[in-house]
Design a protein around this motif. Structure first.
Motif, mmCIF file in Angstrom:
data_model
loop_
_atom_site.group_PDB
_atom_site.id
_atom_site.type_symbol
_atom_site.label_atom_id
_atom_site.label_comp_id
_atom_site.label_asym_id
_atom_site.label_seq_id
_atom_site.Cartn_x
_atom_site.Cartn_y
_atom_site.Cartn_z
ATOM 1 N N ALA A 1 -58.566 -25.100 -37.988
ATOM 2 C CA ALA A 1 -59.482 -23.978 -37.735
ATOM 3 C C ALA A 1 -59.309 -23.432 -36.320
ATOM 4 O O ALA A 1 -59.267 -22.216 -36.120
ATOM 5 N N LEU A 2 -59.165 -24.332 -35.338
ATOM 6 C CA LEU A 2 -59.041 -23.852 -33.955
ATOM 7 C C LEU A 2 -57.764 -23.048 -33.753
ATOM 8 O O LEU A 2 -57.826 -21.928 -33.220
ATOM 9 N N PRO A 3 -56.596 -23.555 -34.189
ATOM 10 C CA PRO A 3 -55.395 -22.713 -34.051
ATOM 11 C C PRO A 3 -55.552 -21.391 -34.801
ATOM 12 O O PRO A 3 -55.088 -20.356 -34.306
ATOM 13 N N LEU B 1 -55.808 -15.655 -34.145
ATOM 14 C CA LEU B 1 -56.216 -14.361 -34.697
ATOM 15 C C LEU B 1 -55.932 -13.177 -33.765
ATOM 16 O O LEU B 1 -55.371 -12.174 -34.207
ATOM 17 N N PRO B 2 -56.309 -13.278 -32.468
ATOM 18 C CA PRO B 2 -56.010 -12.148 -31.571
ATOM 19 C C PRO B 2 -54.520 -11.850 -31.528
ATOM 20 O O PRO B 2 -54.108 -10.692 -31.542
ATOM 21 N N VAL B 3 -53.702 -12.915 -31.474
ATOM 22 C CA VAL B 3 -52.255 -12.735 -31.443
ATOM 23 C C VAL B 3 -51.809 -11.983 -32.695
ATOM 24 O O VAL B 3 -51.018 -11.042 -32.645
ATOM 25 N N LEU B 4 -52.392 -12.431 -33.820
ATOM 26 C CA LEU B 4 -52.046 -11.819 -35.102
ATOM 27 C C LEU B 4 -52.413 -10.336 -35.117
ATOM 28 O O LEU B 4 -51.621 -9.483 -35.536
ATOM 29 N N LEU B 5 -53.599 -10.035 -34.605
ATOM 30 C CA LEU B 5 -54.055 -8.641 -34.588
ATOM 31 C C LEU B 5 -53.117 -7.793 -33.736
ATOM 32 O O LEU B 5 -52.721 -6.704 -34.137
ATOM 33 N N LEU B 6 -52.742 -8.346 -32.587
ATOM 34 C CA LEU B 6 -51.822 -7.645 -31.708
ATOM 35 C C LEU B 6 -50.512 -7.360 -32.438
ATOM 36 O O LEU B 6 -49.971 -6.257 -32.395
ATOM 37 N N PHE B 7 -50.029 -8.379 -33.122
ATOM 38 C CA PHE B 7 -48.782 -8.251 -33.861
ATOM 39 C C PHE B 7 -48.897 -7.160 -34.918
ATOM 40 O O PHE B 7 -47.993 -6.342 -35.098
ATOM 41 N N VAL C 1 -53.141 -14.638 -44.216
ATOM 42 C CA VAL C 1 -53.869 -13.974 -43.125
ATOM 43 C C VAL C 1 -55.379 -14.017 -43.403
ATOM 44 O O VAL C 1 -56.176 -14.343 -42.518
ATOM 45 N N ALA C 2 -55.747 -13.719 -44.643
ATOM 46 C CA ALA C 2 -57.163 -13.748 -45.004
ATOM 47 C C ALA C 2 -57.741 -15.142 -44.782
ATOM 48 O O ALA C 2 -58.834 -15.317 -44.233
#
Lengths: 216, 408
Positions: B22-24, B29-35, B100-101
């Motif tokens: 859960a922590l990773p 998530l922010p990294v993913l959004l940026l990507f 992702v979800a």
């Protein structure tokens, strides 16, 4: 002899008729399908019958089943069963009701006309004729109990199991009849079988022993 | 009481363990959004970028699978082509978006649940001790959302709060742990359409294998008949022709040729029998699978315990032939390599499958990747879309389990 033939292949049937009549036998009836075999045998009560394992209508083991049924109705009726392939199970089923007058040969053997006619007359006389390939199947499957035998003794046992008498065994192996009976004595002693002279008893004894090896 | 405590403790341990994913997920998530924002530029790097996501999802698949006691399979299918094409394929793959979800859902809920679960345990003694020190707290202490500023409150609210904590621990935590695993399964397992696609691919592969095996078999039979039997018969016919020409002038030579010809024909017949047996054992059509196996077992050098009582109605010829060859090959292996003193063969028909099991008490250690016999069994079974399992620990004998679909 008066002979009944059960074989569906016309060529082979005609060949057998030709072969047997030319040797002075009388073919009293031919059956081309499984259900015809038993009535023909019961009607003619021949001196011997030559039967194919696979017969119409099912082309399975109708001939073999007819043979077993015929032996129940006419005990001791000499039967020579021919098959396209050898199967230990079939030999065991045929011999279950006694080995007197039973033969089980590959169809190929018919081409060795002399040997085939010998086998037939042996069977008609109440002897036994087992195909060498059946015997070798039995021998290779039951390697263990036979390990005590010398190669020569194993040879003698094999020929004995085919239903040959001492004279013929001696001829085949090019040794004297006396040494044949010596080998047979040794085989019986090593396998713990009671000594008898009559050919079919020996086959029966050997088969019983070999089959016992399978169950133990 | 003990059982309640245990399930609460188990649930807590699981929620804490879930923090490892859960922590990773949360921090990723922010990294993913940026990507995702930069995706048009970064598309060719998508294959590399999904790797950590997949590793994380796989870790969760294993964890949740253990908890639910059922394996959660990976939904990923191989992608090919240039990296841009791979990126596009990954972008279109539902598995990527489901990952992702899951990452978003699990990152938030999993972290919250884990932190809360950790906090609940010390929370109870802290609450219960509140009446002892509330007056010393500088700005008044909170308990059950009420500011403690009088003795009556101090003597009721902390107990209410402890009771609520206890209830959450005992009732909610174990359920939350389970829901969490179920959520993971729901989002991370292959969807019906991906498992169907996978199945089609697998079938295409085994079908190709079956066609290949069938082709090889046809070529082998053709070769055996053409180079063996046919050649023998030609030679025999030739000898008969020669014998015919010499019959009047040299009867002895003619006779010798006749005998040669007969031998040739006999040889041809023997070869023909072997070929026929290799295509479809005659005993199988005579006696059916049970009878054929009985005959097979009877011909073995060691005693075979045979149970064919459950073979039921006849299976398709190809399945029966495969079953027969599998048992024949397995028993040949037993006789040749295992050193076993006895073996057993069980064949059962379960619904539309034929289950074959061959066991021996030999020395074990059979290696499916090495033995040519086992490889042959695998090929034959794979061609029929069946399954093979070999269990052969050193010194404990070998068990071969084969499952054949009967295609009904």
């Amino acid at each position: 002899m008066r002979i009944v033939i059960a074989e569906d292949n016309v060529l082979l049937r005609e060949g057998l008729v030709l072969l047997l009549t030319s040797d002075g036998h009388e073919v009293v009836a031919v059956a081309g399908s499984g259900p015809d075999v038993l009535p023909a045998l019961l009607e003619h009560r021949p001196d011997a019958a030559v039967l194919d394992v696979r017969l119409p209508p099912g082309f399975k083991d109708e001939g073999l089943r007819a043979a077993v049924a015929a032996r129940e109705r006419l005990p001791g009726l000499p039967l020579l069963v021919l098959s396209q392939y050898v199967e230990e199970t079939y030999a065991a089923e045929l011999l279950a009701g006694g080995a007197e007058g039973i033969g089980y040969l590959l169809k190929d053997r018919v081409s060795r006309v002399g040997e085939f006619l010998d086998a037939l007359s042996r069977v008609a006389a109440g002897g036994t004729a087992l195909d060498p390939e059946v015997v070798s199947q039995l021998m290779t499957a039951r390697q263990d109990p036979l390990s005590a035998l010398t190669p020569r003794e194993r040879e003698v046992l094999g020929l004995m199991a085919q239903g040959l008498d001492n004279g013929t065994i001696a001829e085949t192996l090019v040794i004297t009849e006396r040494s044949v009976s010596k080998h047979i004595g040794a085989v019986f002693a090593k396998l713990g079988l009671p000594h008898t002279d009559s050919g079919h008893r020996r086959v029966l004894a050997v088969l019983a022993y070999l089959n016992a090896g399978a169950r133990a | 009481m003990n059982a309640l405590l245990k399930s609460a403790a188990d649930g807590t341990v699981r929620l804490i363990a879930a923090l490892r994913t859960a922590l990773p997920a949360l921090f990723g998530l922010p990294v993913l959004l940026l990507f995702l924002v930069l995706l048009p530029l970064l598309l060719p790097w998508l294959p590399q970028a999904v790797r950590p996501l997949r590793a994380l999802a796989n870790a969760e698949r294993r964890r949740a699978g253990r908890l639910l006691d059922r394996e959660i399979l990976e939904p990923y299918r191989p992608v090919r082509g240039t990296s841009a094409r791979q990126g596009l394929a990954l972008l279109r793959s539902p598995a990527t978006w489901r990952d992702v979800a899951w990452m978003a859902a699990h990152g938030f809920t999993g972290t919250c649940a884990g932190v809360v679960a950790i906090g609940l345990w010390p929370g109870i003694p802290v609450s219960l001790s509140l009446p002892l020190w509330w007056w010393a707290a500088p700005e008044g202490s909170q308990s059950a959302f009420v500011t403690i500023d009088s003795w009556p409150k101090a003597l009721t609210m902390p107990f209410v709060q402890a009771a609520v904590y206890a209830f959450v621990l005992v009732w909610l935590v174990p359920r939350a742990a389970r829901r969490q695993a179920e959520l993971a399964r729901l989002l991370l397992r292959p969807t019906r359409s991906t498992s169907l696609t996978e199945r089609v691919e697998e079938l295409t592969e085994t079908r190709a294998g079956a066609l290949e095996a069938h082709g090889a078999e046809l070529r082998r039979i053709e070769r055996d008949l053409h180079d063996g039997t046919q050649a023998q018969l030609v030679a025999a016919a030739l000898r008969l022709g020669l014998a015919d020409r010499r019959f009047d002038t040299d009867p002895d030579a003619a006779r010798a040729l006749f005998l040669d010809a007969r031998e040739g024909v006999e040889e041809a017949l023997t070869q023909l029998r072997t070929v026929v047996r290799g295509i479809y054992p005659p005993i199988l059509s005579d006696r059916g699978l049970a009878g054929a196996l009985r005959a097979l077992a009877g011909g073995q050098p060691i005693p075979i315990e045979l149970d064919v009582s459950g073979t039921g109605a006849r299976a398709p010829a190809a399945v029966e032939a495969a079953a027969y060859f599998v048992v024949a090959e397995a028993l040949a292996n037993v006789a040749r390599h295992s050193g076993a003193r006895r073996a057993s063969v069980t064949v059962r028909r379960a619904e539309d499958r034929l289950a074959i099991s061959v066991r021996d008490d030999g020395k074990g250690g059979a290696d499916p990747s090495r033995g040519s016999g086992l490889a042959g069994i695998r090929r034959r079974v794979a061609a029929l879309d069946g399954a093979v399992r070999v269990h052969s620990p050193d010194g404990e004998g070998t068990t071969l389990d084969v499952d054949l679909p009967c295609g009904s």
